[in-house]
Design a protein around this motif. Structure first.
Motif, PDB file in Angstrom:
ATOM      1  N   VAL A 178      -2.546   0.952   0.881  1.00  0.00           N
ATOM      2  CA  VAL A 178      -2.300  -0.177  -0.019  1.00  0.00           C
ATOM      3  C   VAL A 178      -3.639  -0.517  -0.659  1.00  0.00           C
ATOM      4  N   ALA A 179      -3.656  -0.726  -1.962  1.00  0.00           N
ATOM      5  CA  ALA A 179      -4.917  -1.096  -2.627  1.00  0.00           C
ATOM      6  C   ALA A 179      -4.775  -2.467  -3.281  1.00  0.00           C
ATOM      7  N   LEU A 180      -5.785  -3.283  -3.044  1.00  0.00           N
ATOM      8  CA  LEU A 180      -5.900  -4.549  -3.773  1.00  0.00           C
ATOM      9  C   LEU A 180      -6.995  -4.357  -4.805  1.00  0.00           C
ATOM     10  N   LEU A 181      -6.603  -4.395  -6.061  1.00  0.00           N
ATOM     11  CA  LEU A 181      -7.574  -4.254  -7.151  1.00  0.00           C
ATOM     12  C   LEU A 181      -7.885  -5.650  -7.672  1.00  0.00           C
ATOM     13  N   VAL A 182      -9.096  -6.111  -7.406  1.00  0.00           N
ATOM     14  CA  VAL A 182      -9.481  -7.467  -7.815  1.00  0.00           C
ATOM     15  C   VAL A 182     -10.743  -7.392  -8.670  1.00  0.00           C
ATOM     16  N   SER A 183     -10.538  -7.412  -9.991  1.00  0.00           N
ATOM     17  CA  SER A 183     -11.680  -7.259 -10.895  1.00  0.00           C
ATOM     18  C   SER A 183     -11.729  -8.434 -11.865  1.00  0.00           C
ATOM     19  N   GLY A 184     -12.567  -8.290 -12.881  1.00  0.00           N
ATOM     20  CA  GLY A 184     -12.704  -9.366 -13.856  1.00  0.00           C
ATOM     21  C   GLY A 184     -11.466  -9.531 -14.721  1.00  0.00           C
ATOM     22  N   GLY A 185     -10.729  -8.446 -14.933  1.00  0.00           N
ATOM     23  CA  GLY A 185      -9.569  -8.508 -15.813  1.00  0.00           C
ATOM     24  C   GLY A 185      -8.235  -8.246 -15.133  1.00  0.00           C
ATOM     25  N   HIS A 186      -8.258  -7.858 -13.872  1.00  0.00           N
ATOM     26  CA  HIS A 186      -7.015  -7.463 -13.196  1.00  0.00           C
ATOM     27  C   HIS A 186      -6.939  -7.958 -11.756  1.00  0.00           C
ATOM     28  N   THR A 187      -5.723  -8.251 -11.309  1.00  0.00           N
ATOM     29  CA  THR A 187      -5.459  -8.499  -9.893  1.00  0.00           C
ATOM     30  C   THR A 187      -4.111  -7.864  -9.604  1.00  0.00           C
ATOM     31  N   GLN A 188      -4.146  -6.748  -8.875  1.00  0.00           N
ATOM     32  CA  GLN A 188      -2.920  -5.998  -8.627  1.00  0.00           C
ATOM     33  C   GLN A 188      -2.904  -5.477  -7.197  1.00  0.00           C
ATOM     34  N   LEU A 189      -1.719  -5.427  -6.622  1.00  0.00           N
ATOM     35  CA  LEU A 189      -1.534  -4.737  -5.348  1.00  0.00           C
ATOM     36  C   LEU A 189      -0.771  -3.458  -5.652  1.00  0.00           C
ATOM     37  N   MET A 190      -1.243  -2.355  -5.091  1.00  0.00           N
ATOM     38  CA  MET A 190      -0.618  -1.076  -5.387  1.00  0.00           C
ATOM     39  C   MET A 190      -0.408  -0.263  -4.134  1.00  0.00           C
ATOM     40  N   LEU A 221      -5.655 -12.778   0.972  1.00  0.00           N
ATOM     41  CA  LEU A 221      -5.416 -12.267   2.330  1.00  0.00           C
ATOM     42  C   LEU A 221      -3.916 -12.245   2.644  1.00  0.00           C
ATOM     43  N   ALA A 222      -3.231 -13.360   2.376  1.00  0.00           N
ATOM     44  CA  ALA A 222      -1.806 -13.446   2.700  1.00  0.00           C
ATOM     45  C   ALA A 222      -1.012 -12.359   1.970  1.00  0.00           C
ATOM     46  N   LYS A 223      -1.351 -12.116   0.700  1.00  0.00           N
ATOM     47  CA  LYS A 223      -0.596 -11.116  -0.069  1.00  0.00           C
ATOM     48  C   LYS A 223      -0.913  -9.692   0.410  1.00  0.00           C
ATOM     49  N   CYS A 224      -2.146  -9.468   0.836  1.00  0.00           N
ATOM     50  CA  CYS A 224      -2.488  -8.146   1.389  1.00  0.00           C
ATOM     51  C   CYS A 224      -1.685  -7.900   2.665  1.00  0.00           C
ATOM     52  N   LEU A 225      -1.614  -8.903   3.529  1.00  0.00           N
ATOM     53  CA  LEU A 225      -0.860  -8.745   4.783  1.00  0.00           C
ATOM     54  C   LEU A 225       0.618  -8.485   4.478  1.00  0.00           C
ATOM     55  N   ALA A 226       1.146  -9.210   3.488  1.00  0.00           N
ATOM     56  CA  ALA A 226       2.554  -9.026   3.119  1.00  0.00           C
ATOM     57  C   ALA A 226       2.779  -7.617   2.564  1.00  0.00           C
ATOM     58  N   ALA A 227       1.807  -7.104   1.794  1.00  0.00           N
ATOM     59  CA  ALA A 227       1.947  -5.753   1.217  1.00  0.00           C
ATOM     60  C   ALA A 227       1.915  -4.696   2.318  1.00  0.00           C
ATOM     61  N   LEU A 228       1.057  -4.899   3.327  1.00  0.00           N
ATOM     62  CA  LEU A 228       0.998  -3.949   4.450  1.00  0.00           C
ATOM     63  C   LEU A 228       2.325  -3.969   5.208  1.00  0.00           C
ATOM     64  N   LYS A 229       2.844  -5.157   5.387  1.00  0.00           N
ATOM     65  CA  LYS A 229       4.113  -5.288   6.114  1.00  0.00           C
ATOM     66  C   LYS A 229       5.245  -4.615   5.337  1.00  0.00           C
ATOM     67  N   GLN A 230       5.288  -4.889   4.029  1.00  0.00           N
ATOM     68  CA  GLN A 230       6.359  -4.336   3.187  1.00  0.00           C
ATOM     69  C   GLN A 230       6.331  -2.807   3.145  1.00  0.00           C
ATOM     70  N   THR A 231       5.138  -2.232   3.102  1.00  0.00           N
ATOM     71  CA  THR A 231       5.032  -0.776   2.981  1.00  0.00           C
ATOM     72  C   THR A 231       4.979  -0.077   4.333  1.00  0.00           C
ATOM     73  N   GLY A 232       4.655  -0.842   5.377  1.00  0.00           N
ATOM     74  CA  GLY A 232       4.500  -0.248   6.703  1.00  0.00           C
ATOM     75  C   GLY A 232       3.211   0.552   6.847  1.00  0.00           C
ATOM     76  N   LEU A 233       2.304   0.417   5.881  1.00  0.00           N
ATOM     77  CA  LEU A 233       1.048   1.174   5.939  1.00  0.00           C
ATOM     78  C   LEU A 233      -0.007   0.416   6.750  1.00  0.00           C
ATOM     79  N   LYS A 234      -1.004   1.165   7.217  1.00  0.00           N
ATOM     80  CA  LYS A 234      -2.035   0.572   8.095  1.00  0.00           C
ATOM     81  C   LYS A 234      -3.422   0.669   7.479  1.00  0.00           C
ATOM     82  N   ARG A 235      -3.478   1.122   6.230  1.00  0.00           N
ATOM     83  CA  ARG A 235      -4.779   1.216   5.572  1.00  0.00           C
ATOM     84  C   ARG A 235      -4.768   0.375   4.302  1.00  0.00           C
ATOM     85  N   LEU A 236      -5.808  -0.457   4.186  1.00  0.00           N
ATOM     86  CA  LEU A 236      -5.930  -1.335   3.028  1.00  0.00           C
ATOM     87  C   LEU A 236      -7.258  -1.041   2.348  1.00  0.00           C
ATOM     88  N   VAL A 237      -7.201  -0.833   1.042  1.00  0.00           N
ATOM     89  CA  VAL A 237      -8.396  -0.527   0.271  1.00  0.00           C
ATOM     90  C   VAL A 237      -8.640  -1.668  -0.722  1.00  0.00           C
TER      91      VAL A 237
END
Ligand code: ATP
Ligand code: MG
Ligand code: FE
Length: 341
Positions: A131-143, A250-266
């Motif tokens: 799961v990737a959290l992209l947090v930049s000056g122009g974007h905020t996305q979970l992928m 943080l809360a959204k990253c945890l939710a994304a890990l839960k939703q995908t079942g993945l154990k790696r967050l970038v």
């Protein structure tokens, strides 16, 4: 294979040489921040003109540092978008000119793919999928990232990006531009119980974000104070802002890990350099048994290394992606999920 990377999407000129055998050989960066600071933000035309001035000296620097000869470069990767049209055109023209002069192929790279893959440049890189959290000056996305070019959007901001919220709130507190690092440093001295700011969309049951309300909350607090707001009050507001923003991320990253079942967050992008965010993610990772990966601090914000690297990754999968027709177009708006392989 040695790939030259050229980054010029906004206010940083970045050049780098990446070798698929030996790794990153050299990288050089010039930030225009001091030039734009007096205007309180990036002035596009000034940015374009400055990229022209900086690019070739930076190229000479990376060649000298790495000992690579110009003719040893196998391909030239440049940022094709998204970003400021004029600034992108400078990098694309330089890549094209070099390609023609050296008789080497060129390849357009997606700036956000550069950010997204930048943690793979670190010494202990994550493997796919993550799961990737992209947090930049122009974007905020979970992928959800299954491989190079395999990006599924899980959620994104409905208004301001996280970095934009940092910059706008810092501006309201009189901290200059770009204010992310400054507001983060000031927050360290703030009292966490002084101001509770809203946590927008914390309970929205999806993976989207909204940060414009947070900036408004900062504005309301600033307005409540007299013109000569004291340093401690500023620090308390900064603390309230950073705590709220970090809580939501943080809360959204945890939710994304839960939703995908993945154990790696970038984590990727400029806000990934934020120490409060890193502390919160590291603590959660230890408690909940997932792993979190970051780019090296210097590769969180814009740089040429991530463009050289993303270009090299793509060329290894699809060598024919490099072109020799020396026609280029830039894509100031370019959603990452439109990118295939
Ligand atoms: P995009 O990549 O979306 O086009 P960008 O290239 O301008 O946008 P980056 O270079 O990835 O964005 O990051 C810049 C942003 O990161 C700025 O908003 C800046 O304030 C923020 N930033 C940098 N360091 C920190 C920090 N330590 N804490 C918080 N924010 C930070
Ligand atoms: Mg920048
Ligand atoms: Fe960027």
């Amino acid at each position: 294979m040695i790939v030259l990377g050229v980054e010029s999407s906004c206010d940083e000129t970045g050049l780098a040489l990446y070798d698929t055998e030996r790794g990153l050989l050299a990288h050089a960066l010039y930030s225009q921040v001091a030039m734009h600071e007096q205007y309180g933000g990036v002035v596009p035309e000034l940015a374009s003109r400055d990229h022209i001035r900086r690019a070739i000296p930076l190229l000479q620097q990376v060649l000298a540092e790495s000992g690579v000869e110009r003719h040893d470069i196998d391909a030239i990767a440049y940022t094709q978008g998204p970003g400021l049209a004029g600034a992108l055109l400078v990098g694309a023209s330089i890549a094209c000119g070099l390609g023609l002069a050296l008789d080497k192929p060129m390849l357009g790279v997606h700036h956000l793919e550069g950010h997204l893959l930048s943690p793979l440049l670190a010494s202990d890189p994550p493997s796919f999928p993550f799961v990737a959290l992209l947090v930049s000056g122009g974007h905020t996305q979970l992928m959800r990232v299954d491989g190079v070019g395999q990006y599924a959007l899980l959620g994104e901001t409905l208004d301001d990006a996280a970095g934009e919220a940092f910059d706008k709130s810092a501006k309201l507190l009189g901290l200059g531009y770009p204010g992310g690092p400054a507001i983060s440093r000031l927050a360290e001295f703030g009292d966490p119980s002084a101001y509770q700011l809203p946590r927008p969309m914390l309970h929205s049951k999806n993976l989207d974000f909204s940060f414009s309300g947070l900036k408004t909350a900062v504005l309301t607090l600033v307005k409540k104070h007299p013109a000569n707001i004291c340093e401690q009050d500023k620090a308390n507001i900064a603390r309230g802002f950073v705590d709220a923003l970090v809580d939501v991320l943080l809360a959204k990253c945890l939710a994304a890990l839960k939703q995908t079942g993945l154990k790696r967050l970038v984590i990727a992008g400029g806000v990934g350099a934020n120490l409060q965010l890193r502390a919160a993610l590291n603590a959660a990772a230890e408690k909940r048994r997932f792993r979190v990966y970051y780019p090296e601090l210097e590769f969180c914000t814009d740089n040429g290394a991530m463009i050289a690297f993303a270009g090299a990754m793509r060329l290894q999968i699809k060598p024919e992606a490099a072109q020799r027709n020396y026609a280029f177009n830039v894509r100031p708006r370019w959603p990452l999920n439109e990118l295939g392989i």
